[in-house]
Design a protein around this motif. Structure first.
Motif, PDB file in Angstrom:
ATOM      1  N   GLU A   1    -175.257  74.695 107.684  1.00 19.47           N
ATOM      2  CA  GLU A   1    -174.847  75.924 107.003  1.00 19.47           C
ATOM      3  C   GLU A   1    -173.484  75.676 106.363  1.00 19.47           C
ATOM      4  O   GLU A   1    -172.438  75.898 106.946  1.00 19.47           O
ATOM      5  N   LYS A   2    -173.504  75.190 105.137  1.00 19.70           N
ATOM      6  CA  LYS A   2    -172.291  74.698 104.496  1.00 19.70           C
ATOM      7  C   LYS A   2    -171.299  75.823 104.194  1.00 19.70           C
ATOM      8  O   LYS A   2    -171.678  76.964 103.974  1.00 19.70           O
ATOM      9  N   SER A   3    -170.027  75.452 104.191  1.00 19.38           N
ATOM     10  CA  SER A   3    -168.985  76.411 103.836  1.00 19.38           C
ATOM     11  C   SER A   3    -169.016  76.667 102.327  1.00 19.38           C
ATOM     12  O   SER A   3    -169.480  75.848 101.542  1.00 19.38           O
ATOM     13  N   LEU A   4    -168.504  77.836 101.924  1.00 14.58           N
ATOM     14  CA  LEU A   4    -168.500  78.248 100.524  1.00 14.58           C
ATOM     15  C   LEU A   4    -167.067  78.294 100.008  1.00 14.58           C
ATOM     16  O   LEU A   4    -166.249  79.087 100.475  1.00 14.58           O
ATOM     17  N   TRP A   5    -166.755  77.417  99.053  1.00 12.10           N
ATOM     18  CA  TRP A   5    -165.420  77.301  98.489  1.00 12.10           C
ATOM     19  C   TRP A   5    -165.432  77.550  96.986  1.00 12.10           C
ATOM     20  O   TRP A   5    -166.446  77.334  96.312  1.00 12.10           O
ATOM     21  N   HIS A   6    -164.277  77.969  96.468  1.00 11.67           N
ATOM     22  CA  HIS A   6    -164.034  78.024  95.031  1.00 11.67           C
ATOM     23  C   HIS A   6    -162.730  77.268  94.759  1.00 11.67           C
ATOM     24  O   HIS A   6    -161.761  77.408  95.518  1.00 11.67           O
ATOM     25  N   PHE A   7    -162.705  76.476  93.679  1.00 14.66           N
ATOM     26  CA  PHE A   7    -161.527  75.670  93.368  1.00 14.66           C
ATOM     27  C   PHE A   7    -161.136  75.833  91.897  1.00 14.66           C
ATOM     28  O   PHE A   7    -161.967  76.120  91.033  1.00 14.66           O
ATOM     29  N   LEU A   8    -159.846  75.629  91.646  1.00  9.92           N
ATOM     30  CA  LEU A   8    -159.318  75.645  90.289  1.00  9.92           C
ATOM     31  C   LEU A   8    -158.228  74.586  90.193  1.00  9.92           C
ATOM     32  O   LEU A   8    -157.423  74.426  91.113  1.00  9.92           O
ATOM     33  N   TYR A   9    -158.190  73.851  89.073  1.00  9.73           N
ATOM     34  CA  TYR A   9    -157.196  72.814  88.839  1.00  9.73           C
ATOM     35  C   TYR A   9    -156.219  73.304  87.769  1.00  9.73           C
ATOM     36  O   TYR A   9    -156.645  73.799  86.715  1.00  9.73           O
ATOM     37  N   ILE A  10    -154.915  73.151  88.032  1.00 11.31           N
ATOM     38  CA  ILE A  10    -153.886  73.672  87.137  1.00 11.31           C
ATOM     39  C   ILE A  10    -152.855  72.582  86.842  1.00 11.31           C
ATOM     40  O   ILE A  10    -152.303  71.973  87.767  1.00 11.31           O
ATOM     41  N   ASP A  11    -152.606  72.344  85.562  1.00 12.82           N
ATOM     42  CA  ASP A  11    -151.530  71.443  85.151  1.00 12.82           C
ATOM     43  C   ASP A  11    -150.281  72.303  84.974  1.00 12.82           C
ATOM     44  O   ASP A  11    -150.131  73.004  83.964  1.00 12.82           O
ATOM     45  N   LEU A  12    -149.379  72.271  85.946  1.00 14.94           N
ATOM     46  CA  LEU A  12    -148.220  73.168  85.922  1.00 14.94           C
ATOM     47  C   LEU A  12    -147.326  72.961  84.706  1.00 14.94           C
ATOM     48  O   LEU A  12    -146.900  73.939  84.078  1.00 14.94           O
ATOM     49  N   PRO A  13    -146.965  71.714  84.317  1.00 22.48           N
ATOM     50  CA  PRO A  13    -146.111  71.548  83.126  1.00 22.48           C
ATOM     51  C   PRO A  13    -146.748  72.098  81.862  1.00 22.48           C
ATOM     52  O   PRO A  13    -146.048  72.528  80.948  1.00 22.48           O
ATOM     53  N   LYS A  14    -148.090  72.096  81.791  1.00 25.65           N
ATOM     54  CA  LYS A  14    -148.748  72.623  80.604  1.00 25.65           C
ATOM     55  C   LYS A  14    -148.940  74.138  80.692  1.00 25.65           C
ATOM     56  O   LYS A  14    -149.007  74.818  79.660  1.00 25.65           O
ATOM     57  N   LEU A  15    -149.043  74.671  81.903  1.00 21.38           N
ATOM     58  CA  LEU A  15    -149.157  76.121  82.060  1.00 21.38           C
ATOM     59  C   LEU A  15    -147.837  76.814  81.736  1.00 21.38           C
ATOM     60  O   LEU A  15    -147.818  77.860  81.085  1.00 21.38           O
ATOM     61  N   PHE A  16    -146.740  76.199  82.198  1.00 28.36           N
ATOM     62  CA  PHE A  16    -145.419  76.799  81.985  1.00 28.36           C
ATOM     63  C   PHE A  16    -144.710  76.082  80.845  1.00 28.36           C
ATOM     64  O   PHE A  16    -144.658  74.851  80.818  1.00 28.36           O
ATOM     65  N   GLU A  17    -144.159  76.847  79.911  1.00 29.64           N
ATOM     66  CA  GLU A  17    -143.390  76.247  78.834  1.00 29.64           C
ATOM     67  C   GLU A  17    -142.159  75.553  79.423  1.00 29.64           C
ATOM     68  O   GLU A  17    -141.728  75.857  80.523  1.00 29.64           O
ATOM     69  N   ASP A  18    -141.599  74.613  78.661  1.00 36.23           N
ATOM     70  CA  ASP A  18    -140.516  73.774  79.170  1.00 36.23           C
ATOM     71  C   ASP A  18    -139.357  74.586  79.749  1.00 36.23           C
ATOM     72  O   ASP A  18    -138.813  74.244  80.803  1.00 36.23           O
ATOM     73  N   ASP A  19    -139.000  75.679  79.060  1.00 40.13           N
ATOM     74  CA  ASP A  19    -137.864  76.458  79.557  1.00 40.13           C
ATOM     75  C   ASP A  19    -138.206  77.290  80.768  1.00 40.13           C
ATOM     76  O   ASP A  19    -137.334  77.834  81.431  1.00 40.13           O
ATOM     77  N   LYS A  20    -139.516  77.378  81.086  1.00 39.12           N
ATOM     78  CA  LYS A  20    -139.931  78.131  82.270  1.00 39.12           C
ATOM     79  C   LYS A  20    -140.115  77.227  83.492  1.00 39.12           C
ATOM     80  O   LYS A  20    -140.204  77.701  84.614  1.00 39.12           O
ATOM     81  N   LEU A  21    -140.170  75.906  83.259  1.00 38.92           N
ATOM     82  CA  LEU A  21    -140.397  74.982  84.371  1.00 38.92           C
ATOM     83  C   LEU A  21    -139.291  75.073  85.414  1.00 38.92           C
ATOM     84  O   LEU A  21    -139.531  74.874  86.605  1.00 38.92           O
ATOM     85  N   LEU A  22    -138.074  75.355  84.958  1.00 35.71           N
ATOM     86  CA  LEU A  22    -136.960  75.454  85.898  1.00 35.71           C
ATOM     87  C   LEU A  22    -137.186  76.565  86.908  1.00 35.71           C
ATOM     88  O   LEU A  22    -136.701  76.510  88.043  1.00 35.71           O
ATOM     89  N   LEU A  23    -137.974  77.571  86.531  1.00 35.22           N
ATOM     90  CA  LEU A  23    -138.267  78.660  87.456  1.00 35.22           C
ATOM     91  C   LEU A  23    -139.071  78.159  88.655  1.00 35.22           C
ATOM     92  O   LEU A  23    -139.013  78.747  89.733  1.00 35.22           O
TER      93      LEU A  23
END
Length: 295
Positions: free
Chosen positions: A88-110
């Motif tokens: 009875e397998k477990s049920l998972w959901h996954f998502l992959y995120i490239d943080l430098p591409k999600l956040f603009e350069d000036d937001k990376l410092l946050l």
């Protein structure tokens, strides 16, 4: 658990500033098998949440039992794989995120406030039960809902939710006494011996067995295992046995003695002693507490 002897990088995705996460427009559903795929790592952030089921999550040499609702936050370079422990397998959901591409350069410092840019210098749980932090679970769920639905303003929503998730996860972090190794050559050297231990942990093993598989000396194996897992080779064998046992205890129909012998202990007393030393409670107490919490 079986996995390929070579640790693989799983960065087949081409993420961009316009599409900084994957999958987009769908909710990725995954049922970890009892015979999982290659132990792997990414250069991007992987988040996930488990709705139902029990199993084990292998992360950076650690083996973490899970049951019921929980979320996972895996940073770039963390070696991992999920495994179900029964049909009875477990049920998972996954998502992959490239943080430098999600956040603009000036937001990376946050992101500095979240420790997400330097996770290797912190100790933290990568797998968090809902009972421990339900809001973190909910944030992972909301991020994936936005990524699946792609409604108006979804990128801005994902940025805000991801920042909140990372900052909340940082509250579980403490400065590491032993920073996590990101030495890829070290991970590759250990691939075959990690595979061997996970296939043979229930049998009698010695350091000589492990050095023969690793094709190295005792001192070199000791050094590499300590660098990667924080444990000596035979300590890691017990670590694997006991975490498998902890997951098996979630099956209320299995006798403690059968679990003890099944994971490689010759006597129930030896198993109880090792389990108590690791989890600070007896196997029966662990089962009672976690079975109650999973209902």
């Amino acid at each position: 658990m079986q996995f390929d002897s070579k640790l693989g990088v799983f960065d087949t995705l081409s993420l961009t500033r316009e599409h900084p996460f994957s999958p987009e427009g769908m909710l990725f559903t995954y049922f970890p098998s009892e015979d999982p795929e290659t132990l792997h790592y990414h250069d991007f952030l992987e988040i996930g949440y488990c709705e139902t089921g029990t199993g084990l999550f292998y992360i950076d040499g650690g083996v973490i039992p899970f049951s019921g609702r929980c979320c996972s936050i895996i940073y770039g370079g963390q070696v991992h794989i999920a495994q179900s422990i029964n049909a009875e397998k477990s049920l998972w959901h996954f998502l992959y995120i490239d943080l430098p591409k999600l956040f603009e350069d000036d937001k990376l410092l946050l992101l500095e406030a979240s420790h997400a840019l330097h996770p290797q210098i912190y100790d933290f749980p990568s797998l968090i039960p809902y009972e421990t932090d339900g809001e973190l679970y909910r944030l992972c769920e909301l991020i994936m809902t936005e990524a699946a639905q792609c409604k108006e303003g979804f990128l801005q929503a994902i940025r805000a939710l991801t920042m909140a998730m990372l900052i909340r996860h940082s509250r579980h972090m403490t400065p590491a006494a032993r920073p996590r190794s990101d030495d890829v050559s070290l991970l590759k050297r250990l691939g075959e011996v990690l595979r061997f231990i996970n296939l043979q942990y229930m049998n009698e093993l010695s350091v000589n067995d492990l050095t023969a598989v690793a094709h190295t000396s005792k001192s070199a194996l000791q050094r590499d295992m300590l660098a990667f897992t924080g444990m000596a080779p035979m300590q890691y064998v017990h670590h694997i046995r006991l975490n498998h046992a902890a997951a098996m205890l979630l099956d209320g129909n299995m006798a403690v003695s059968d679990i003890a012998y099944g994971v490689g202990y010759n006597t129930l007393s030896s198993f109880n002693r090792q389990f108590l030393a690791k989890f600070k409670m007896s196997p029966s107490q662990w089962r009672a507490g976690h079975m109650k919490g999973s209902r």
